[in-house]
Design a protein around this motif. Structure first.
Motif, PDB file in Angstrom:
ATOM      1  N   GLY A 116       0.563  -0.949   0.271  1.00 50.41           N
ATOM      2  CA  GLY A 116       0.200  -0.324  -0.375  1.00 50.41           C
ATOM      3  C   GLY A 116       1.123   1.311  -0.200  1.00 50.41           C
ATOM      4  O   GLY A 116       2.357   1.237  -0.076  1.00 50.41           O
ATOM      5  N   PHE A 117      -0.029   2.390  -0.258  1.00 50.16           N
ATOM      6  CA  PHE A 117       1.229   3.456  -0.559  1.00 50.16           C
ATOM      7  C   PHE A 117       1.985   3.503   0.896  1.00 50.16           C
ATOM      8  O   PHE A 117       0.802   3.368   2.268  1.00 50.16           O
ATOM      9  CB  PHE A 117       0.074   4.668  -0.838  1.00 50.16           C
ATOM     10  CG  PHE A 117       0.760   5.839   0.017  1.00 50.16           C
ATOM     11  CD1 PHE A 117       2.000   6.061  -0.790  1.00 50.16           C
ATOM     12  CD2 PHE A 117      -0.559   7.401  -0.392  1.00 50.16           C
ATOM     13  CE1 PHE A 117       2.535   8.054  -0.427  1.00 50.16           C
ATOM     14  CE2 PHE A 117       0.155   8.104  -0.325  1.00 50.16           C
ATOM     15  CZ  PHE A 117       1.449   8.914  -0.248  1.00 50.16           C
ATOM     16  N   THR A 118       2.685   3.750   1.111  1.00 48.75           N
ATOM     17  CA  THR A 118       3.415   4.438   2.650  1.00 48.75           C
ATOM     18  C   THR A 118       3.317   5.299   2.784  1.00 48.75           C
ATOM     19  O   THR A 118       4.005   6.414   3.486  1.00 48.75           O
ATOM     20  CB  THR A 118       5.076   3.521   2.340  1.00 48.75           C
ATOM     21  OG1 THR A 118       4.704   2.059   2.134  1.00 48.75           O
ATOM     22  CG2 THR A 118       5.556   3.489   4.058  1.00 48.75           C
ATOM     23  N   ALA A 119       2.132   5.463   3.820  1.00 47.15           N
ATOM     24  CA  ALA A 119       2.056   7.024   3.890  1.00 47.15           C
ATOM     25  C   ALA A 119       1.117   6.885   5.376  1.00 47.15           C
ATOM     26  O   ALA A 119      -0.060   5.518   5.523  1.00 47.15           O
ATOM     27  CB  ALA A 119       1.243   8.015   3.232  1.00 47.15           C
ATOM     28  N   PHE A 120       1.313   7.850   6.841  1.00 49.23           N
ATOM     29  CA  PHE A 120       0.412   7.773   7.653  1.00 49.23           C
ATOM     30  C   PHE A 120      -1.148   8.139   6.513  1.00 49.23           C
ATOM     31  O   PHE A 120      -1.661   8.606   6.414  1.00 49.23           O
ATOM     32  CB  PHE A 120       0.813   9.434   8.406  1.00 49.23           C
ATOM     33  CG  PHE A 120      -0.238   9.899   9.682  1.00 49.23           C
ATOM     34  CD1 PHE A 120       0.244   8.567  10.782  1.00 49.23           C
ATOM     35  CD2 PHE A 120      -1.096  10.328   9.249  1.00 49.23           C
ATOM     36  CE1 PHE A 120      -0.196   8.548  11.964  1.00 49.23           C
ATOM     37  CE2 PHE A 120      -2.197  10.857  11.061  1.00 49.23           C
ATOM     38  CZ  PHE A 120      -1.420   9.294  12.058  1.00 49.23           C
ATOM     39  N   GLY A 121      -2.009   6.855   8.347  1.00 47.90           N
ATOM     40  CA  GLY A 121      -3.556   6.461   7.317  1.00 47.90           C
ATOM     41  C   GLY A 121      -3.549   5.886   6.174  1.00 47.90           C
ATOM     42  O   GLY A 121      -5.102   6.391   5.808  1.00 47.90           O
TER      43      GLY A 121
END
Length: 774
Positions: free
Chosen positions: A120-125
């Motif tokens: 998944g997009f390795t970003a917060f949330g």
């Protein structure tokens, strides 16, 4: 109104790139071939906080942003994946950075923003999907293409252009820490599923980056970054095959080099690999980006060059276009050019590729009113990165990926029972998440909050069995040497009607977990004292459903005869608890199949199913038995599938022809389910040793009770090709055997005679078309 030729969309991307390149100074050219990584204070300022090898050491020499962009900038490294920022905060900071970059450039050229996107997009949330090893377990390329498209849409909405995924390394040693990041141990499975992910990601406007090119997973003893000792045939037929599929068939637009050296030559310095194979043989026209600090590693780690400038010259000559995550080596090439020690034409070669890709992305378009091309402006800064549709897709993948290995009839469990949920993976939600998920990759350094809702298995069981009396006992930690909780776990087991015993891994980086980058193992025993817990709970006498949630296969032979059931999950993501609990309850009919074998014993490694005869068990030759407990492609269901009526369109084909194999599959049970039909090739006599069998085709077939389907595989002669004695890919005349069935161990064989002359096939058919009729 068109201001410059490179703004003219009527020209081809390459023509636009060439027009801009002709205007740039040497400093401006080199600036386009590097990146900048903004590391805010507290975002992993020590070795324990590294999210890339030796990151803390390189941070000390990092240039200020204004200095780094003085002549423009090629890429921005991980603007969302470095620290916990909301989509709005990240998009705002990214836009501000792009405005500064465009203002510093004479021609207003923004940067390519890249991010990790393995689970998944390795970003917060952002949604954490199941690990790539779970992708392999689905045997469902179309579903994984949907995952890629969903991830890409989220990334593109907030201003990202390039994703550093998928990983196409083929598992060669289960001890390697990054097994969880792979799709499996078979090149056709890896290449087919990986290509589907590429197509999905790029359909959303994100450049997919294949990694690690090539050989990384074949390191000695499964040790991260260790040298690779591999023959040219295995390298060509196993390691390179998925990359060729994803480039020629999937259309991947970027490639990242491997850290490892192959027979003494690091991939980052290999002209053979990065230019001759990749571009001249396969026709790749995209960009090659370095793995983080792989170019400095040429002098620091590999000791091939005397200094950083020499490392840059060697890497660029080999074919690396962009230096990531910062610009340390390539910026030093200006002096080498001025001294006549390096050919500027090599810089121009890389520059043209980089600017062509920027043109394709829209980054060379004329600026809008806010001084940036539209492609550099985040379109949806308030994007919900963990939407209901994302979570539904994550749950779908997780449900297809869970593999039922053993069942004596205990599963599904009844709704009203006394259940003991035991084990270190039962109440720790991070065990469902891979190493490159944001909660494990970054949030582990910022406190306990995960940024998304991730129910634990205990939560999932309570939701799935609302009428049951559920007790929980951890027993032991995942890794630490502490057995004080085992007695309480045994008490809970004895008081229950059934036990769900959850063991496995917690992913992290560089030895801080049991799975993940730099978390390699000596053998395949369950981590820590989990073996002691399993033995104690089994001895309690209550029926045990062993749930293994792991990033690699662990040896389960010591337990299988005493377990009521065994369920295997490979880090199934944020909806993993629901998927596993659904299999245990019977709400989900398991359809996952093993993308790796499950070993019987923890030693005798490495071994995968893809081996020649002497790589398998041999009576009287060795006392080490490599026969797995469960074979590649294996998985049980709550219904039964009957395979039969296997037919060939002909019993022979020419060495440039094709044959159709068809088989009937019937759901003989009383509930709907999905069969996974697998086609294997055996080559009984060949000029070099060949795998006993290898996967060449597969498909998932959903069937209602009593329903029958006809599955047809179109097998071209090229699908029998291999690297022969002369190190050319050939098709040989002679007999081949096609095997079809539900796993690599359970197949029906049919024989086909290959007629004609031996053929050299430099660009063969890479896939086996399959169709299903009902």
């Amino acid at each position: 109104m068109i201001s410059f030729p490179w703004h003219d969309r009527a020209l081809s991307p390459r023509e636009r790139a060439a027009a801009l390149a002709a205007e740039l100074t040497i400093e401006e050219k080199l600036a386009q071939l590097g990146s900048f990584w903004d590391r805010p204070a507290g975002a992993g300022s020590s070795e324990d906080g590294d999210v890339a090898p030796l990151q803390h050491a390189f941070d000390e020499a990092r240039r200020p942003f204004d200095e780094a962009i003085a002549h423009g900038l090629g890429q921005l490294t991980r603007p969302f994946g470095t620290a916990p920022v909301t989509p709005r905060q990240g998009a705002s900071a990214l836009r501000a950075a792009q405005e500064r970059i465009a203002a510093a450039s004479r021609f207003g050229i923004p940067a390519v923003a890249h991010e990790e996107c393995l689970t998944g997009f390795t970003a917060f949330g952002a949604t954490v999907y199941p690990s790539p090893l779970s992708w392999g377990a689905t045997f469902d390329p179309d579903l994984i293409s949907q995952v890629g498209a969903a991830i890409g849409a989220d990334m593109r909405a907030v201003g990202v252009h390039q994703g550093l995924s998928p990983l196409l390394d083929v598992v060669r040693d289960y001890r390697w820490g990054r097994v969880e990041e792979t799709i499996g141990e078979d090149p056709y499975l890896v290449g087919t599923v990986g290509s589907a992910y590429v197509r999905g990601l790029q359909s959303a406007g994100i450049i997919a980056t294949l990694k690690h090119f090539a050989g990384y997973a074949a390191s000695r003893a499964g040790r991260n970054h260790a040298p690779v000792s591999i023959g040219p045939r295995e390298f060509a037929d196993v390691v390179l095959a998925p990359f060729e599929m994803a480039i020629r068939g999937g259309g991947a637009r970027s490639v990242m080099n491997s850290y490892s050296d192959i027979d003494g030559e690091p991939a980052a310095a290999s002209t053979l690999l990065l230019t001759q194979v990749l571009r001249e043989q396969w026709g790749f026209e995209g960009t090659v980006v370095s793995d983080y600090w792989a170019i400095p590693f040429l002098d620091i780690m590999h000791r091939m060059t005397p200094d950083r400038a020499a490392s840059g010259a060697l890497a660029m000559t080999a074919g690396i276009d962009v230096e990531l995550p910062d610009a340390d080596a390539y910026r030093r090439l200006r002096i080498a050019v001025e001294r006549g020690e390096f050919d500027e034409a090599l810089i121009d070669r890389a520059l043209l590729r980089v600017l062509t890709q920027k043109a394709e992305l829209g980054l060379l378009d004329a600026p809008s009113e806010d001084a940036l091309p539209a492609a550099a402006v985040p379109a949806e800064p308030d994007r919900d990165l963990d939407s209901a549709s994302n979570r539904a897709l994550a749950r779908h993948v997780a449900e297809e990926a869970v593999v039922l290995l053993h069942n004596d009839g205990t599963l599904p469990l009844g709704a009203s029972q006394r259940l003991a949920v035991i084990g270190p993976c039962a109440a720790e939600p991070r065990t469902f998440l891979g190493c490159y998920s944001f909660p494990n990759h970054v949030m582990a350094h910022h406190g306990p909050h995960l940024g998304i809702e991730v129910p634990s298995l205990v939560d999932g069981m309570q939701g799935e069995f609302p009428a049951a009396e559920i007790t929980y006992a951890p027993g032991v930690p995942i890794l630490a040497d502490d057995i004080t909780g085992i007695a309480h776990a045994v008490e809970a087991a004895r008081a229950a009607d059934a036990v769900v015993l959850a063991v496995g891994d917690l992913a992290a980086l560089f030895g801080n977990g049991t799975s993940g980058e730099g978390c390699d193992v000596e053998d395949l025993r369950l981590p820590g004292r989990q073996h002691d817990l399993v033995e104690a709970v089994l001895a309690a006498g209550t029926p045990v459903v062993l749930v293994v949630n792991s990033g690699r296969p662990y040896a389960l032979g010591a337990y299988v005869d005493r377990c009521a059931a065994i369920v295997q999950a490979f880090m199934p993501g944020e909806e993993g608890a629901s998927a596993i609990a659904g299999v245990v309850s019977g709400r989900v009919n398991p359809s996952g199949r093993l993308p790796v074998e499950i070993p019987r014993s923890p030693g005798g490694q490495p071994h995968t199913y893809l081996a020649p005869p002497l790589g398998h068990a041999s009576d009287g030759i060795s006392n080490l038995d490599t026969t797995p407990l469960y074979p590649f492609g294996f998985g049980l269901s709550y219904t039964s599938f009957e395979f039969g009526d296997t037919r060939l369109s002909a019993d022979s084909m020419t060495t440039d022809g094709a044959v159709e194999l068809s088989v009937s599959v019937r759901n003989g049970g009383d509930r709907s389910g999905a069969a996974v039909v697998q086609l294997y090739l055996s080559d009984p006599v060949a000029q070099v040793t060949r795998p006993v069998q290898q996967l060449i085709g597969f498909t998932r077939v959903p069937l209602e009770p009593g329903q029958t389907a006809r599955v047809r595989f179109e097998v071209h002669a090229d699908r029998t090709a291999f690297t022969g004695r002369g190190l050319q890919r050939i098709v040989e005349p002679g007999e081949i055997v096609l095997r079809v069935g539900p796993s690599s161990r359970d197949t029906e064989a049919v024989r086909v005679q290959m007629i004609g002359d031996m053929r050299v096939v430099p660009r063969p058919h890479l896939t086996t078309p399959v169709s299903v009729s009902r």
